[in-house]
Design an enzyme around this catalytic site. Structure first.
Site, PDB file in Angstrom:
ATOM      1  N   TRP A   1     -43.346 -18.369 -31.208  1.00 18.84           N
ATOM      2  CA  TRP A   1     -42.610 -19.378 -30.412  1.00 18.84           C
ATOM      3  C   TRP A   1     -42.820 -19.129 -28.926  1.00 18.84           C
ATOM      4  CZ3 TRP A   1     -37.244 -21.764 -31.574  1.00 18.84           C
ATOM      5  CH2 TRP A   1     -37.313 -22.508 -32.753  1.00 18.84           C
ATOM      6  N   HIS A   2     -43.911 -18.512 -28.567  1.00 23.03           N
ATOM      7  CA  HIS A   2     -44.175 -18.192 -27.159  1.00 23.03           C
ATOM      8  C   HIS A   2     -45.293 -19.065 -26.598  1.00 23.03           C
ATOM      9  CE1 HIS A   2     -42.480 -13.836 -27.830  1.00 23.03           C
ATOM     10  NE2 HIS A   2     -41.583 -14.793 -28.018  1.00 23.03           N
ATOM     11  N   SER A   3     -45.255 -20.340 -26.905  1.00 23.21           N
ATOM     12  CA  SER A   3     -46.298 -21.266 -26.456  1.00 23.21           C
ATOM     13  C   SER A   3     -46.241 -21.463 -24.949  1.00 23.21           C
ATOM     14  CB  SER A   3     -46.107 -22.621 -27.147  1.00 23.21           C
ATOM     15  OG  SER A   3     -46.153 -22.491 -28.547  1.00 23.21           O
TER      16      SER A   3
END
Length: 638
Positions: free
Chosen positions: A557-559
């Protein structure tokens, strides 16, 4: 005005519109509204209000966001990838007010079955490594210049150097929350045996520490999750003194509207059908709201480039294929997608049902029992670490990696290669494993070399995007994860809780290999005084690890990176003051502006980008001396 599903009181024009309701959006909206009660601010969020939601507030309940009926996440389907064993990877993002700080989930597939991966990273506090902001090479955005914003957002109660941490910000950061001391001490002692340092403050960005720490978290004094909306938005909505802050939930922004001078003058949006009882043409009508001063896009690395392209900002070829008229030729929109690649490795233990989250997640423990054991306050994360390989390990990783190391890491001694965090549970669907108490360690690549993209395929927000994650398209990223797997196994093998590997979450090694999985009745390390040797892996073992990784590697979830802050001719989308090239009155403020990655859970980076963006906007609007009204630790946020 309270949060609602429509703009009340006939408001059809405000000063500033913020598209999105995630971390950076909440920071910007809260700061602007508190700075000037006459400045009308509207934030439009596609998902629901997160206030009072027990699934958000209680860290231990985050897996509930994975059930089929959940509406708190938005899923993006990527193209089939040969590098990912032919998978069409499903990439999730936060789908409610507070965004990723309110919920964080992942999905993997195991042997054709759905294996749900869930992890409460959203309560974890992790700053970028030393020099990360410096690599952005943008005036005003160096590590030294960003330090005041990192201090501004936090009230830090852990062990700290006051020069590098804040004491009056809206986000409470602490190591005083509920801790599972037994497993925490066991794990850190094992890590020390491997030669890694245990550090009081791994998040001292100025020094650039490498090593491991007891996990510091963002929680309230009552042990509840502290998300961006709770810290920055709800206090203003509830104090009765900020009628200038409007929050419109359950509504999707379609596009930004421009005048003939390419100035952003408003947005077009529509109700989110996920929350509509009856879907009719009238209810789904497109509506508009005008912006007197500015429009800010803050929908993250997946959402923001799509809004820009639907608005006519992007590559002419992509827009033409999507039947969107060109407003500004900015080819970099949607390119250079980056993410930290993550996989969790589960282990068997001798722990009891009150020592991990497995019993609660599987239904073997009732919520009442969990409350009695304080497990509702437990995120499952005991430690967090950043580390690099030794000279011998670098050589073992092969000539291609050595070349990459010399170019990207050798001259930067504080730059980590990998990041590891713990999870006191089998991080997946409990029905896939026998009843038990498990412990998992996750490894994610600090600076992946691989890149992907996301673009629109049509003019409507419902049109499925063209998404390529790019995961593992660069071989060195696989090599990094193979190295991390070997480190993690050695960590767990040295703990007193270790009883072997859980086969569903590990590679299948060749028969006779020293790396073959084990099932134990007692600790492998015995009395823990005698040194334990390391497993020796063969080339065939490495191939087995690679095969597993390609089948199971996923997102953290670190886009970031899809609206990069760099020169336009280098593929940039925004300038140093976050203005979108080729337009006026339009900014992007979220992780999509990051031109390079950061060695951290990106939540704190998103808060910091939000604080910096809010400061830029306030200065442009003449509000440089803005107060932090409504955001102190005596407010309802804490």
């Amino acid at each position: 005005m309270p949060i609602s599903n429509k703009i009340a009181h006939g408001v059809d024009e405000v000063d500033v519109i913020i598209c999105g309701g995630g971390v950076a959006a909440c920071v910007v909206a809260g700061r602007l509204a508190a700075a000037d009660p006459k400045l009308e601010v509207l934030m439009i969020e596609g998902g629901e209000n997160n206030a009072g939601n027990p699934l958000v507030e209680n860290p231990a309940l985050f897996p509930q966001h994975l059930v089929p009926a959940s509406k708190t996440a938005v899923w993006y389907k990527a193209k089939k990838s040969e590098q990912l064993d032919g998978r069409e990877y499903m990439l999730p993002t936060g789908g409610l007010l507070g965004g990723g700080s309110s919920v964080n989930i992942m999905l993997f597939v195991v042997d054709g079955e759905t294996r749900r991966e869930a992890y409460a990273k959203c309560t974890r506090y992790s700053r970028p490594a030393k020099g990360d902001f410096d690599t952005w090479k943008t005036p005003g955005w160096s590590t030294e210049e960003m330090m005041p914003f990192m201090r501004k957002l936090e009230t830090y109660t852990g062990r700290r150097d006051p020069a590098y941490h804040g004491n009056d910000g809206p986000l409470r950061v602490t190591n005083e929350s509920f801790r599972m001391k037994k497993t925490e001490d066991d794990l850190l002692r094992a890590i020390e045996q491997l030669g890694f340092p245990i550090i009081d403050d791994l998040q001292d960005t100025a020094i650039g520490n490498l090593g491991f720490e007891r996990q510091v978290k963002t929680v309230t004094t009552e042990g509840k999750r502290l998300d961006a909306a709770t810290a920055y938005i709800h206090p203003l909505l509830n104090d009765g003194q900020h009628p200038n802050l409007h929050v419109l939930c359950e509504s999707k922004v379609i596009r930004v509207l421009f005048d003939e001078h390419k100035r952003a003058v408003g947005v077009e949006y529509t109700p989110n059908p996920e929350y509509m009882i009856i879907s009719t043409a009238t209810e789904r009508a497109r509506m508009t709201v005008k912006a007197r001063k500015m429009v800010v896009i803050s929908c993250g690395a997946l959402g923001s480039p799509l809004i820009l392209e639907r608005s006519g900002v992007g590559s002419p070829d992509i827009l033409e294929q999507a039947s969107v008229s060109l407003v500004a030729d900015v080819p970099g929109v949607g390119s250079d997608y980056q993410d930290h690649n993550l996989v969790f490795w589960p282990f068997k233990t001798n722990l009891g049902p009150a020592d991990t989250l497995d019993a609660l997640w599987s239904g073997r423990m009732s919520p009442e029992e969990a409350v009695a054991n304080r497990l509702m306050q437990y995120s499952g994360c005991d430690m967090h670490g950043k580390y690099r390989p030794s000279k011998e390990e670098i050589k073992e990783m092969g000539p291609e990696f050595e070349k990459h190391w010399k170019a990207e890491y050798q001259d930067y001694p504080s730059k980590p290669l990998m990041i590891t965090a713990s999870a006191a549970a089998f991080v997946g669907d409990p029905s896939l494993v026998p009843a038990g108490a498990y412990y998992s360690l996750g490894s994610y690549t600090a600076y992946p070399k691989s890149r992907g993209h996301i673009h629109i395929t049509g003019p409507n927000w419902e049109d499925p995007p063209d998404l390529e994650t790019g995961f593992f398209t660069e071989a060195v990223d696989v090599t990094k994860q193979i190295y991390a797997y070997k480190v993690i196994r050695e960590m767990m093998r040295r703990t007193s809780m270790y009883r072997g590997e859980l086969p569903i979450g590990h590679p299948e090694f060749p028969a006779g290999s020293e790396a073959v999985l084990v099932d134990l009745d007692a600790p492998l390390a015995g009395d823990f005084e005698k040194p334990l040797g390391k497993i020796k892996y063969t080339p065939e073992d490495d191939k087995a690890i690679e095969k597993f990784l390609r089948k199971h590697i996923g997102t953290t979830w670190h886009s970031l990176g899809t609206c990069a802050m760099k020169p336009r001719h280098e593929g940039g989308v925004v300038d140093k003051t976050l203005n979108v090239y080729g337009t006026q009155g339009l900014k992007v403020v979220d992780l999509s502006i990051c031109p390079e990655n950061v060695a951290a859970n990106t939540q704190i980076t998103a808060y910091t980008v939000g604080e910096k963006g809010a400061d830029i906007i306030m200065r442009e609007l003449g509000l440089a001396d803005a107060k932090q009204e409504g955001m102190n630790l005596n407010g309802c946020a804490h």
